[in-house]
Design an enzyme around this catalytic site. Structure first.
Site, PDB file in Angstrom:
ATOM      1  N   GLU A  43       0.480  -0.945   0.050  1.00 59.11           N
ATOM      2  CA  GLU A  43       0.100   0.075   0.273  1.00 59.11           C
ATOM      3  C   GLU A  43       1.008   1.907  -0.534  1.00 59.11           C
ATOM      4  O   GLU A  43       1.785   0.672   0.913  1.00 59.11           O
ATOM      5  CB  GLU A  43      -1.022  -0.243   1.074  1.00 59.11           C
ATOM      6  N   LYS A 116     -10.917   2.750  -1.723  1.00 60.66           N
ATOM      7  CA  LYS A 116     -10.753   2.480  -0.821  1.00 60.66           C
ATOM      8  C   LYS A 116     -11.975   2.067   0.174  1.00 60.66           C
ATOM      9  O   LYS A 116     -12.298   2.928   0.539  1.00 60.66           O
ATOM     10  CB  LYS A 116      -9.798   2.082   0.235  1.00 60.66           C
ATOM     11  N   CYS A 153      -5.622  -3.193   2.434  1.00 62.60           N
ATOM     12  CA  CYS A 153      -5.355  -2.679   3.751  1.00 62.60           C
ATOM     13  C   CYS A 153      -6.676  -2.813   4.974  1.00 62.60           C
ATOM     14  O   CYS A 153      -7.012  -4.115   5.405  1.00 62.60           O
ATOM     15  CB  CYS A 153      -5.166  -1.472   4.042  1.00 62.60           C
TER      16      CYS A 153
END
Length: 292
Positions: A43, A116, A153
């Site tokens: 990331e 995300k 993540c």
């Protein structure tokens, strides 16, 4: 038989964005040299993990996707090597900012992006200051080598993300990551918990999973620091860890899967056959209750 070789990578990141991108390219080339066809980088690898602190100046790191240096640099590399590359970037879109993954296919084509969905906010991980919650929904991409799903993540802690991608046909799940120490509690080490949660996603969906984390200690802007614990890994379709890096070494891991064999196992096991979506209404609420 339809086989694919995947790779997880991990590296430390410095303040020189060009150097970070070149190091990422070196890992991609090493992985491709080992036979990898889909290669996961960690990331936000273009910079140190700037989300440790709330600093207005770091918004300058964000670029529109069309102007991002990592995408521009690695698209020709993907084409040259014939590999698929999910690329994690800090995106600016109009007046909004997102933590975004761009999927480069094996011919260098940009297949699209995912933003995300789950944005953390805690000591050392102040992402809500920088990123809006993603508005793309969970997605999959039909690449040259496999149909893949990618979460980012904090997404990896939510089984709904993995299941949504698996339901859409993801044959392999990928999670680029930046996670390590907890500034508020030096005794807290989430590494095993982090891995087990994702191993559960692999096993529950009978789908291999690849996770790439960063390594090294990075100072924050206001006197704190984070030590990232690496431990990138590749899990098989029953959740077993097949490959695992250590906590501190730059690494490239590879693993080959027979996607047809796994598809047969998935169908035979019945976890999708026996689902009961009609009973899952509480999942669409925050508190598990339907309010009228």
């Amino acid at each position: 038989m339809r086989t694919v070789t995947v790779a997880a990578t991990q590296m430390a990141c410095g303040i020189d964005a060009t150097a970070n991108i070149l190091q990422a390219e070196a890992l991609v080339r090493e992985a491709a040299g080992n036979g990898a066809q889909i290669i996961l980088l960690q990331e936000l690898f273009e910079s140190p993990y700037f989300c440790q602190d709330q600093v207005h100046g770091f918004f300058e790191l964000a670029k529109p996707l069309s102007e991002n240096a990592a995408i521009k640099h690695l698209a020709p590399v993907a084409k040259e090597l014939g590999v698929v590359l999910p690329i994690s970037v800090f995106e600016r879109a109009g007046q909004s900012f997102f933590n975004t993954i761009v999927i480069l296919d094996a011919d260098g084509t940009n297949l699209g992006f995912y933003r995300k969905s789950h944005i953390p906010d805690g000591p050392g991980y102040s992402e809500k200051f920088y990123f809006s919650p993603g508005d793309t929904g969970f997605k999959v991409w039909h690449t040259k080598h496999a149909c893949i799903g990618v979460g980012i993540c904090w997404d990896q802690w939510f089984p709904e993300c993995a299941r949504a991608m698996a339901l859409q046909g993801a044959e392999i799940l990928f999670y680029p990551t930046a996670i390590g120490s907890e500034p508020q509690d030096a005794t807290l080490d989430s590494k095993d918990h982090w891995q087990r949660v994702m191993q559960g996603h692999a096993g529950a969906n009978v789908t291999p999973l690849v996770a790439s984390n960063r390594i090294g200690t990075e100072p924050g802007a206001k006197g704190t620091s984070l030590t990232f614990y690496g431990s990138s890994f590749i899990a098989g379709p029953t959740g077993e860890k097949l490959q695992e890096a250590d906590r501190a070494t730059q690494s490239v891991l590879t693993q080959t899967f027979d996607l047809d064999e796994i598809a047969h196992m998935r169908a035979s096991w019945g976890v999708f056959r026996d689902r009961r979506p009609d009973l899952y209404g509480p999942l669409l609420t925050l508190d598990g209750k339907t309010h009228r």
